[in-house]
Design an enzyme around this catalytic site. Structure first.
Site, PDB file in Angstrom:
ATOM      1  N   ASP A 174      51.953  50.347  39.347  1.00 31.09           N
ATOM      2  CA  ASP A 174      51.171  50.787  38.089  1.00 31.09           C
ATOM      3  C   ASP A 174      49.784  51.234  38.278  1.00 31.09           C
ATOM      4  O   ASP A 174      49.055  51.804  37.270  1.00 31.09           O
ATOM      5  CB  ASP A 174      51.210  49.743  36.780  1.00 31.09           C
ATOM      6  CG  ASP A 174      50.547  48.692  37.305  1.00 31.09           C
ATOM      7  OD1 ASP A 174      50.591  47.976  38.365  1.00 31.09           O
ATOM      8  OD2 ASP A 174      49.759  48.363  36.288  1.00 31.09           O
ATOM      9  N   ASP A 232      49.148  43.789  44.376  1.00 28.73           N
ATOM     10  CA  ASP A 232      47.923  43.653  43.944  1.00 28.73           C
ATOM     11  C   ASP A 232      47.077  44.757  44.681  1.00 28.73           C
ATOM     12  O   ASP A 232      47.043  45.021  45.907  1.00 28.73           O
ATOM     13  CB  ASP A 232      47.186  42.230  44.324  1.00 28.73           C
ATOM     14  CG  ASP A 232      45.702  42.231  43.731  1.00 28.73           C
ATOM     15  OD1 ASP A 232      44.932  43.028  43.351  1.00 28.73           O
ATOM     16  OD2 ASP A 232      45.255  40.681  43.546  1.00 28.73           O
ATOM     17  N   LYS A 241      38.253  45.810  44.701  1.00 27.28           N
ATOM     18  CA  LYS A 241      36.902  45.904  45.358  1.00 27.28           C
ATOM     19  C   LYS A 241      36.989  46.120  46.932  1.00 27.28           C
ATOM     20  O   LYS A 241      37.822  45.786  47.362  1.00 27.28           O
ATOM     21  CB  LYS A 241      36.680  44.274  45.199  1.00 27.28           C
ATOM     22  CG  LYS A 241      36.205  43.882  43.670  1.00 27.28           C
ATOM     23  CD  LYS A 241      35.878  42.457  43.632  1.00 27.28           C
ATOM     24  CE  LYS A 241      35.612  41.979  42.152  1.00 27.28           C
ATOM     25  NZ  LYS A 241      35.197  40.762  42.047  1.00 27.28           N
TER      26      LYS A 241
END
Length: 185
Positions: A102, A66, A70
């Protein structure tokens, strides 16, 4: 004829025992694999230095993490300075870290982090499958997510680092060995 029957029965028992042994070894290996997968999938990455001894790991593959885009989630990215220090501790001398993702953001973030610390890379490319000479290790195995992203024509980025013996990431003197090709965006 009676000797032949006994011999055939003995061979059959031996064959049966061999098949049983192979089945047992296979099931044992699968059981061990399951235990290891559970161990690593349920271990918090922050505790990685408690799971491995110093210099125990030869390569670390970070695949499709992930990106934690933020700013307030920066500390949760798997490629921050504190994480690189943890990886350095468990990597054997001249060990490798691979990042395959990605996320162009995460790819760029790692390159910036390495540049900021005067680090260098072995190989980096923003689209590994459209590279003229991608390392086979980067394309040989495709993860579930990687296959999905490739079907959507999404670029897969890749970075490989080799850490030099005797240096520490927390010091500005930390250098990485260069062997590489970098294709900018």
């Amino acid at each position: 004829p009676e000797d032949e029957i006994e011999e055939d029965q003995a061979c059959g028992r031996q064959l049966g025992e061999s098949v049983y042994t192979i089945k047992y070894l296979f099931h044992s290996a699968m059981h061990l694999k399951t235990i290891l997968e559970r161990c690593f999938s349920e271990t918090q990455i922050e505790l990685i230095s408690h799971c491995f001894d110093e210099n125990e790991v030869s390569e670390i593959w970070i695949t499709f993490p992930d990106p934690q885009i933020k700013y307030k989630r920066t500390k949760h990215r798997l490629i921050t300075k504190p994480f690189l220090e943890k990886y350095q501790r468990i990597l054997e001398p001249n060990g490798f870290i691979h990042l395959k993702t990605d996320s162009e953001f995460l790819h760029g973030y790692l390159l910036g982090l390495l540049h900021e610390g005067h680090h260098e890379i072995i190989f980096a490319h923003h689209d590994i499958y459209n590279s003229s000479s991608p390392p086979s290790e980067a394309t040989a195995i495709q993860t579930f997510y990687e296959k999905q992203y490739l079907e959507l024509n999404k670029a897969i980025t890749y970075v490989k680092l080799e850490l030099i013996i005797g240096k520490y990431l927390s010091e500005t003197s930390r250098l990485l060995k260069v062997h590489a090709i970098y294709a900018p965006y």
